[in-house]
Design a protein around this motif. Sequence first.
Motif, PDB file in Angstrom:
ATOM      1  N   GLY A 142      -5.607  15.119  12.819  1.00 41.83           N
ATOM      2  CA  GLY A 142      -4.826  13.947  12.472  1.00 41.83           C
ATOM      3  C   GLY A 142      -4.515  13.875  10.994  1.00 41.83           C
ATOM      4  N   THR A 143      -4.360  15.049  10.361  1.00 43.00           N
ATOM      5  CA  THR A 143      -4.210  15.144   8.914  1.00 43.00           C
ATOM      6  C   THR A 143      -2.999  15.993   8.556  1.00 43.00           C
ATOM      7  OG1 THR A 143      -6.612  15.017   8.632  1.00 43.00           O
ATOM      8  CG2 THR A 143      -5.347  15.921   6.793  1.00 43.00           C
ATOM      9  N   PRO A 144      -2.122  15.540   7.653  1.00 44.86           N
ATOM     10  CA  PRO A 144      -1.051  16.422   7.172  1.00 44.86           C
ATOM     11  C   PRO A 144      -1.642  17.613   6.431  1.00 44.86           C
ATOM     12  CG  PRO A 144      -0.637  14.141   6.547  1.00 44.86           C
ATOM     13  CD  PRO A 144      -2.046  14.204   7.027  1.00 44.86           C
ATOM     14  N   LEU A 145      -1.057  18.774   6.625  1.00 49.43           N
ATOM     15  CA  LEU A 145      -1.529  19.996   5.974  1.00 49.43           C
ATOM     16  C   LEU A 145      -0.357  20.688   5.294  1.00 49.43           C
ATOM     17  CD1 LEU A 145      -3.826  21.412   8.821  1.00 49.43           C
ATOM     18  CD2 LEU A 145      -4.530  20.092   6.810  1.00 49.43           C
ATOM     19  N   ALA A 146      -0.646  21.324   4.162  1.00 49.36           N
ATOM     20  CA  ALA A 146       0.396  22.027   3.418  1.00 49.36           C
ATOM     21  C   ALA A 146       0.258  23.530   3.616  1.00 49.36           C
ATOM     22  CB  ALA A 146       0.300  21.699   1.932  1.00 49.36           C
ATOM     23  N   ARG A 147       1.402  24.195   3.726  1.00 46.36           N
ATOM     24  CA  ARG A 147       1.447  25.658   3.701  1.00 46.36           C
ATOM     25  C   ARG A 147       1.954  26.068   2.327  1.00 46.36           C
ATOM     26  NH1 ARG A 147       4.465  28.721   8.166  1.00 46.36           N
ATOM     27  NH2 ARG A 147       2.835  30.276   7.814  1.00 46.36           N
ATOM     28  N   TYR A 148       1.143  26.845   1.621  1.00 44.41           N
ATOM     29  CA  TYR A 148       1.492  27.286   0.281  1.00 44.41           C
ATOM     30  C   TYR A 148       2.206  28.636   0.301  1.00 44.41           C
ATOM     31  CZ  TYR A 148      -1.869  23.888  -1.670  1.00 44.41           C
ATOM     32  OH  TYR A 148      -2.549  22.753  -2.038  1.00 44.41           O
ATOM     33  N   GLU A 149       2.999  28.869  -0.715  1.00 41.45           N
ATOM     34  CA  GLU A 149       3.494  30.223  -0.951  1.00 41.45           C
ATOM     35  C   GLU A 149       2.316  31.109  -1.316  1.00 41.45           C
ATOM     36  OE1 GLU A 149       6.486  30.356  -3.945  1.00 41.45           O
ATOM     37  OE2 GLU A 149       7.934  29.161  -2.812  1.00 41.45           O
ATOM     38  N   GLY A 150       2.239  32.286  -0.684  1.00 38.66           N
ATOM     39  CA  GLY A 150       1.162  33.221  -0.997  1.00 38.66           C
ATOM     40  C   GLY A 150      -0.209  32.703  -0.636  1.00 38.66           C
ATOM     41  N   ALA A 151      -0.306  31.951   0.452  1.00 46.73           N
ATOM     42  CA  ALA A 151      -1.569  31.297   0.803  1.00 46.73           C
ATOM     43  C   ALA A 151      -2.663  32.277   1.196  1.00 46.73           C
ATOM     44  CB  ALA A 151      -1.346  30.306   1.940  1.00 46.73           C
ATOM     45  N   MET A 206       0.961  12.662  16.331  1.00 47.03           N
ATOM     46  CA  MET A 206      -0.094  11.718  16.682  1.00 47.03           C
ATOM     47  C   MET A 206      -0.212  11.512  18.195  1.00 47.03           C
ATOM     48  SD  MET A 206      -1.409  11.408  13.843  1.00 47.03           S
ATOM     49  CE  MET A 206      -2.736  10.274  14.278  1.00 47.03           C
ATOM     50  N   ALA A 207       0.848  11.806  18.940  1.00 43.55           N
ATOM     51  CA  ALA A 207       0.719  11.764  20.402  1.00 43.55           C
ATOM     52  C   ALA A 207      -0.214  12.881  20.859  1.00 43.55           C
ATOM     53  CB  ALA A 207       2.096  11.902  21.059  1.00 43.55           C
ATOM     54  N   HIS A 208      -0.062  14.059  20.269  1.00 44.69           N
ATOM     55  CA  HIS A 208      -0.977  15.166  20.583  1.00 44.69           C
ATOM     56  C   HIS A 208      -2.395  14.850  20.101  1.00 44.69           C
ATOM     57  CE1 HIS A 208       2.431  18.391  20.954  1.00 44.69           C
ATOM     58  NE2 HIS A 208       2.482  17.451  21.878  1.00 44.69           N
ATOM     59  N   TYR A 209      -2.500  14.215  18.937  1.00 48.37           N
ATOM     60  CA  TYR A 209      -3.819  13.822  18.422  1.00 48.37           C
ATOM     61  C   TYR A 209      -4.539  12.951  19.455  1.00 48.37           C
ATOM     62  CZ  TYR A 209      -7.252  11.230  15.636  1.00 48.37           C
ATOM     63  OH  TYR A 209      -8.400  10.644  15.175  1.00 48.37           O
TER      64      TYR A 209
END
Length: 488
Positions: A414-423, A461-464
């Motif tokens: 239930g948390t936004p997550l970031a995808r970084y360049e070169g992660a 959030m429906a999936h959450y």
Amino acid sequence: MFLGIDVGTSAVKALLIDDNSVTIAEADVPLSVSNPHPFWSEQNPTDWWNATCQSIDKLKSENPVALAATRAIGLSGQMHGATLLDANDAPLRPAILWNDGRAKAECDELDAALPDLGQTAGVATMPGMTAPKLIWLQKHEPDVFAKIKTVLLPKDFIRLCLTGEKVTEMSDAAGTLWLDEESRCWNPAAVAASGLSMDQLPKLVEGSSVTGKIRRELATRWNMKPGVIVAGGGGDAATGGIGVGAVRHGDGFISLGTSSQIFVASDKYRPRPEELLHSFAHAIPAQWFQMAVLLNGASCLSWAANLLGEKDISALLARTEHQHRAPSDVIFLPYLNGERTPHNDPYARGVFFGLGSDTTREMMVQSVLEGVAFALSDAQSRLHAAGTHCDLPGVIGGGARSRYWIQLIANIMGTPLARYEGATKGPAFGAARLGRLALTKEAVEDVCQKPAIDEVIEPDMAHYTTYQPRFAKFKRIYSALREEFTPT
């Protein structure tokens, strides 16, 4: 150029970055782990050094000009590994690793001797830490124990090979149970309780300090200029933070590597051992971090793919995503190597629950991905209980390659997550930055900037909501099986 070397569990990685923190070249050399007995996990330190040399040799072969321009080296490594050296600095036995579970009884002994150790060491006493391993060795391998001249951590053995110096730094020392985290110095009482003397431990510095210069014969081998410095570096969690710019209070990330962590930087020492969190010194001065540590991460996916005879993990994930319609009917406990947060259970093991004659390999893989996400959500709840939050953690490590998996984790947590360049650059990148800081003495904030965000993945959030009953069942299954995991 700045060279970062990461002594991982599955590989040694060498990475070159330029003055703009752009990765110029990188090389990996795989490592293997030995499991001579149940709950044991070991590696030969000489294998680390051989792999380090091979990885830098690869850089020289493929990018000789860039490697020759190296000005400083930073080190990173798997934490907690007990690397035992004799009077000639030769390893006495294979190193006992972070995911080794043999020393559970010794943890109880250490707690009895030092009941308040968790408040000083920043973490509850756990078998994977370095201190209980030494107590185990004293009891079970007394001949080896009697010959110990020096105890080093994995990356610091590489430092010794590179420079001849016996030094560690705060963030890696933090995982031994011997560091007084708040004062950032060795704790003599904890050292003595492990049967050691202070002169058997290396010198302590900050991760951005100079610890020595590369040996002349190695500089010649790699065509580097004499006098290339080696920085203190950091444990892999801290260098992962340096790499993604998690250097200010509240900065954080999720690591999906061989193991997994949820990491949040802190401007103060905030111990919460009762929540089974790790509150450790950071690899930069006057900074700390809190971390929920899981002993299993993307390695669960690799294990499942190997078990199912699937060589192309990307294709397997694509098929799994294509057939994903709802939470899997199969629940996977991802505790292949035991677990720390939130269970402190070295004996926990992986479980597939709910297999049927109609279960497909894609359904099993989906359950593995969900199981790791459930474990992360379970660990996140301990951080929240400690009052620790991170608004937008980035995801790093090998698992970060899969957008599908990150979306699944976001949905379950239930948390936004970031995808970084070169992660996927990870700890070696952070180690290279620490090499630069040691050489140039620049401000940490100027060098350790956050990477650009490719995408912010919002939770559905429906999936959450749909996943919450499965998450509750996941926790009940572990609770029901905990006593069954314990060896008799």
